[in-house]
Design an enzyme around this catalytic site. Structure first.
Site, short mmCIF file in Angstrom:
data_model
loop_
_atom_site.label_atom_id
_atom_site.label_comp_id
_atom_site.label_asym_id
_atom_site.label_seq_id
_atom_site.Cartn_x
_atom_site.Cartn_y
_atom_site.Cartn_z
N ASN A 95 11.64 0.70 1.18
CA ASN A 95 10.56 1.64 1.46
C ASN A 95 9.83 1.33 2.77
O ASN A 95 9.28 2.23 3.41
CB ASN A 95 9.57 1.63 0.29
CG ASN A 95 8.21 2.20 0.66
OD1 ASN A 95 8.02 3.42 0.67
ND2 ASN A 95 7.25 1.33 0.99
N TYR A 147 11.03 7.98 15.46
CA TYR A 147 10.97 7.95 13.99
C TYR A 147 12.12 8.75 13.38
O TYR A 147 12.84 8.26 12.49
CB TYR A 147 9.62 8.53 13.55
CG TYR A 147 9.41 8.56 12.06
CD1 TYR A 147 9.09 7.40 11.36
CD2 TYR A 147 9.53 9.75 11.34
CE1 TYR A 147 8.89 7.42 9.98
CE2 TYR A 147 9.33 9.79 9.97
CZ TYR A 147 9.00 8.62 9.29
OH TYR A 147 8.80 8.64 7.93
N THR A 196 -0.98 9.46 3.45
CA THR A 196 -1.14 8.00 3.39
C THR A 196 -1.75 7.55 4.72
O THR A 196 -1.94 8.35 5.65
CB THR A 196 0.21 7.27 3.22
OG1 THR A 196 1.01 7.50 4.38
CG2 THR A 196 0.95 7.68 1.97
N ARG A 232 0.86 -1.20 0.00
CA ARG A 232 0.00 0.00 0.00
C ARG A 232 0.89 1.25 0.00
O ARG A 232 2.12 1.15 0.01
CB ARG A 232 -0.91 0.00 1.23
CG ARG A 232 -0.14 0.25 2.51
CD ARG A 232 -1.05 0.41 3.72
NE ARG A 232 -0.32 1.05 4.81
CZ ARG A 232 -0.68 1.01 6.09
NH1 ARG A 232 -1.79 0.35 6.43
NH2 ARG A 232 0.02 1.63 7.01
N VAL A 251 10.62 -7.37 7.09
CA VAL A 251 11.99 -6.88 6.89
C VAL A 251 12.78 -6.79 8.19
O VAL A 251 14.00 -6.65 8.18
CB VAL A 251 12.02 -5.50 6.17
CG1 VAL A 251 11.41 -5.60 4.78
CG2 VAL A 251 11.35 -4.42 7.01
N VAL A 273 3.36 13.10 2.09
CA VAL A 273 2.48 12.37 1.17
C VAL A 273 1.32 11.82 2.01
O VAL A 273 1.56 10.98 2.90
CB VAL A 273 3.22 11.17 0.53
CG1 VAL A 273 2.32 10.48 -0.50
CG2 VAL A 273 4.54 11.60 -0.09
N LYS A 302 15.29 7.44 11.07
CA LYS A 302 15.51 7.91 9.70
C LYS A 302 16.86 8.62 9.53
O LYS A 302 17.50 8.50 8.49
CB LYS A 302 14.35 8.83 9.27
CG LYS A 302 13.00 8.12 9.15
CD LYS A 302 13.03 7.03 8.08
CE LYS A 302 11.66 6.45 7.79
NZ LYS A 302 11.67 5.44 6.72
#
Ligand code: NAI
Length: 278
Positions: A109, A174, A209, A17, A83, A207, A178
């Site tokens: 991703n 987070y 989502t 998704r 992953v 974005v 990153k």
């Protein structure tokens, strides 16, 4: 510029998704052989053919297993893969190589968002964020690198975030994960340079989502966020995919060890909204 990616084998993690699904679809449209990896896929598989002896079970989500795409909506292979689990990653990469012979492009991703101010963050949540965002990028890259080294070429492309550049309050886990992806990217770029393999990270901005719920925020909150952008519109997954097609192509052969900002000029200037008359 003609970016010919015909027949390249492209693995995209977290591709069930969101941005990952669009990235996978875009590489497919470019003529690549795409394999989508994710914990699970919504559509039930038309057929399951896990490799003998890998211990995977349909719907398991922790081990790799082939799923034959059931229609035009997902016209590429899908493999269940966690992953953050070394065994699952190993099995998935082995299956991709058994089926396609090589891997030309790896897009790391898959990611999760863990929010919370430091005072409230639970150790398990912190660790989960690191395990998926950073650990998953490490495990996938480590498993795929030897395949690319044998071929003497390759592209590893890692999802970082604008949060790696300017983090928000409540994003310690987070943003730290990153930022670490960016540092990991730089080191791996040098380690794989001798094989002509490039390793880059990219930083999307906003974005809408399922991960962030931007699209369902009250209008005022949306306006506040949009006011941080030079290009005052929500980013689309296609904006990200466009960049990745370029990075994956031969045209980007001399770009490595970078963090590519694809955020629409988020905080490029102090008050970008002034240019929009706000
Ligand atoms: P999303 O939540 O819509 O999709 C993430 C996908 O990753 C899901 O399909 C999920 O099942 C999969 N995933 C999660 N944990 C996994 C695991 N352990 N193993 C395999 N797959 C797993 O997220 P979105 O928004 O599409 O984000 C994609 C990437 O882009 C993430 O790494 C995110 O941090 C990054 N990003 C997104 C931004 C945005 O505005 N949406 C901004 C900056 C970065």
């Amino acid at each position: 510029m003609h970016l010919d990616l015909t027949d390249r084998v492209v693995v995209v993690t977290g591709a069930a998704r969101g941005i990952g699904a669009t990235i996978a679809a875009r590489f497919h449209a470019e003529g690549c052989r795409v394999v989508a990896l994710d914990l699970a896929f919504d559509e039930p598989a038309a057929a399951d053919a896990p490799a003998a002896g890998d211990g995977s079970a349909a719907g398991d989500g922790s081990a790799a297993g082939w799923e034959v795409a059931a229609g035009a909506a997902l016209p590429f292979d899908r493999v269940r893969c966690n992953v953050a689990d070394p065994d699952s990653v190993r099995a998935a990469v082995d299956e991709v190589v058994a089926r396609h012979g090589t891997i030309d492009v790896l897009v790391n991703n898959a990611g999760i968002n863990v929010e919370g101010v430091v005072a409230d963050l639970q150790w398990d949540d912190w660790r989960r964020c690191m395990d998926v965002n950073l650990g998953g990028t490490f495990l996938m890259s480590q498993a795929v690198a030897p395949v690319m080294q044998a071929a003497g070429r390759g592209r590893i492309i890692n999802a970082a975030s604008f949060a790696a550049i300017v983090p928000s309050v409540g994003s310690a886990a987070y943003a730290a994960s990153k930022s670490a992806v960016v540092a990991f990217t730089r080191v791996l770029a040098s380690e794989l340079g001798p094989w002509d393999i490039t390793v880059n990270a990219y930083a999307p901005g906003m974005v809408p989502t399922a991960m962030n719920g931007f699209a369902t925020m009250p209008a005022e909150a949306q306006d506040r966020l949009l006011d941080t952008l030079s290009l005052r519109r929500w980013e689309t997954a296609d904006d990200v995919a466009d960049l990745l097609v370029f990075v994956a192509s031969d045209a980007a052969g001399y770009v490595t060890g970078t963090l590519l900002d694809v955020s629409g000029g988020k905080l490029a200037t102090q008050i970008p909204a002034r240019a929009h008359g706000r």
